[in-house]
Design an enzyme around this catalytic site. Structure first.
Site, mmCIF file in Angstrom:
data_model
loop_
_atom_site.group_PDB
_atom_site.id
_atom_site.type_symbol
_atom_site.label_atom_id
_atom_site.label_comp_id
_atom_site.label_asym_id
_atom_site.label_seq_id
_atom_site.Cartn_x
_atom_site.Cartn_y
_atom_site.Cartn_z
ATOM 1 N N LYS A 10 0.768 -1.209 0.072
ATOM 2 C CA LYS A 10 0.087 -0.054 -0.244
ATOM 3 C C LYS A 10 0.938 1.364 -0.025
ATOM 4 C CE LYS A 10 -4.039 -2.153 2.228
ATOM 5 N NZ LYS A 10 -5.218 -1.989 3.129
ATOM 6 N N TYR A 50 -12.435 -2.528 -3.860
ATOM 7 C CA TYR A 50 -13.003 -2.396 -2.659
ATOM 8 C C TYR A 50 -14.702 -2.546 -2.482
ATOM 9 C CZ TYR A 50 -8.549 -2.262 -0.343
ATOM 10 O OH TYR A 50 -7.118 -2.596 0.199
ATOM 11 N N PHE A 58 -15.835 3.119 6.742
ATOM 12 C CA PHE A 58 -14.426 3.611 6.345
ATOM 13 C C PHE A 58 -13.986 3.480 4.827
ATOM 14 C CE2 PHE A 58 -14.533 -1.147 7.301
ATOM 15 C CZ PHE A 58 -13.998 -1.590 6.156
ATOM 16 N N ARG A 86 -1.444 -14.337 4.623
ATOM 17 C CA ARG A 86 -2.097 -13.617 5.852
ATOM 18 C C ARG A 86 -1.476 -13.586 6.957
ATOM 19 N NH1 ARG A 86 -6.898 -11.437 4.305
ATOM 20 N NH2 ARG A 86 -7.933 -11.484 6.432
ATOM 21 N N THR A 92 -5.264 -7.284 10.574
ATOM 22 C CA THR A 92 -5.814 -5.940 9.930
ATOM 23 C C THR A 92 -5.261 -4.693 10.563
ATOM 24 O OG1 THR A 92 -7.512 -7.159 8.654
ATOM 25 C CG2 THR A 92 -7.543 -4.680 8.745
ATOM 26 N N ARG A 103 2.661 -6.119 9.093
ATOM 27 C CA ARG A 103 1.897 -5.157 9.615
ATOM 28 C C ARG A 103 2.398 -4.621 11.127
ATOM 29 N NH1 ARG A 103 -3.785 -7.497 7.651
ATOM 30 N NH2 ARG A 103 -4.018 -6.126 5.689
ATOM 31 N N ASN A 113 -2.264 0.467 6.551
ATOM 32 C CA ASN A 113 -1.658 -0.910 7.437
ATOM 33 C C ASN A 113 -0.736 -1.639 6.393
ATOM 34 O OD1 ASN A 113 -3.798 -1.961 5.391
ATOM 35 N ND2 ASN A 113 -4.737 -3.167 6.952
ATOM 36 N N HIS A 116 -2.256 -5.384 1.672
ATOM 37 C CA HIS A 116 -3.483 -6.166 1.550
ATOM 38 C C HIS A 116 -3.258 -7.672 0.980
ATOM 39 C CE1 HIS A 116 -7.700 -7.268 0.061
ATOM 40 N NE2 HIS A 116 -6.871 -7.566 -0.556
ATOM 41 N N GLU A 127 -9.567 -10.971 -7.086
ATOM 42 C CA GLU A 127 -8.466 -10.136 -7.104
ATOM 43 C C GLU A 127 -7.306 -10.184 -7.957
ATOM 44 O OE1 GLU A 127 -7.772 -9.759 -2.849
ATOM 45 O OE2 GLU A 127 -9.794 -9.118 -2.701
HETATM 46 P P1 CMP Z 1 -7.532 -4.718 3.550
HETATM 47 O O1 CMP Z 1 -7.107 -6.115 3.872
HETATM 48 O O2 CMP Z 1 -6.842 -3.986 2.395
HETATM 49 O O3 CMP Z 1 -9.141 -4.398 3.264
HETATM 50 C C1 CMP Z 1 -9.907 -3.424 3.602
HETATM 51 C C2 CMP Z 1 -9.113 -2.342 4.453
HETATM 52 O O4 CMP Z 1 -10.010 -1.309 4.838
HETATM 53 C C3 CMP Z 1 -8.337 -3.045 5.198
HETATM 54 O O5 CMP Z 1 -7.116 -3.745 4.617
HETATM 55 C C4 CMP Z 1 -8.070 -1.678 6.112
HETATM 56 O O6 CMP Z 1 -6.744 -1.207 5.734
HETATM 57 C C5 CMP Z 1 -9.313 -0.876 5.964
HETATM 58 N N1 CMP Z 1 -10.162 -0.517 7.128
HETATM 59 C C6 CMP Z 1 -10.411 0.739 7.771
HETATM 60 N N2 CMP Z 1 -11.037 0.327 8.913
HETATM 61 C C7 CMP Z 1 -11.520 -0.953 8.862
HETATM 62 C C8 CMP Z 1 -12.296 -1.763 9.822
HETATM 63 N N3 CMP Z 1 -12.945 -0.948 10.769
HETATM 64 N N4 CMP Z 1 -12.265 -3.012 9.418
HETATM 65 C C9 CMP Z 1 -11.679 -3.637 8.325
HETATM 66 N N5 CMP Z 1 -10.660 -3.005 7.535
HETATM 67 C C10 CMP Z 1 -10.698 -1.389 7.954
#
Ligand code: CMP
Length: 140
Positions: A10, A50, A58, A86, A92, A103, A113, A116, A127
């Protein structure tokens, strides 16, 4: 089984010059990088990626962040690649990510973060195809 999974380094991690260190973790864990490109997402491309989060509070911040700078999209291949990636990424929310995960080491917040990774075989298939054509994958 041997799987493919989509990874995104990211904008925060690209800005930190951490592309190489993150790629080293994938390769040391036995995952092969079989597709990779650095791109700048626009609202449409990030929003479509997304789409499942469209109704979440968010979502606007997520799209804004993912378009704030270049990202590296990549396809990782290996035994249980989806779960393996993962595990390497960690939770996350970096505050909950286990020590030694990507992370925990590179991410600042749940929004910024660092990486992904696809969360299931179905999402991995969608994806990977969202960013790569068959011809762009160099499988070996
Ligand atoms: P990612 O795995 O890229 O998928 C969705 C992204 O939304 C996640 O990583 C986070 O960076 C972002 N995000 C922000 N707030 C939240 C939340 N409350 N729960 C899950 N993802 C979130």
């Amino acid at each position: 089984a041997v799987e493919k999974t989509l990874s995104i380094i990211k904008p925060d991690a690209v800005a930190k010059n951490a592309i190489g260190e993150i790629n080293a973790r994938f390769e040391k864990a036995g995952l092969q990088i079989v597709g990779m490109k650095m791109i700048k997402l626009d609202d449409e491309k990030a929003g479509g990626f997304y789409a499942e989060h469209k109704e979440r509070p968010f979502y606007p911040a997520l799209v804004e962040f993912m378009t704030s700078g270049p990202v590296v999209v990549q396809v990782l291949k290996g035994e249980n690649a989806i779960a393996a990636n993962r595990e390497l990424m960690g939770a996350t929310n970096p505050k909950e990510a286990a020590a030694g995960t990507i992370r925990a080491d590179f991410a600042e917040s749940i929004d910024a973060n660092a990486v992904h990774g696809s969360d299931s075989p179905a999402s991995a298939e969608r994806e990977v195809a969202y960013f790569f054509s068959e011809e762009e994958l160099c499988e070996r």
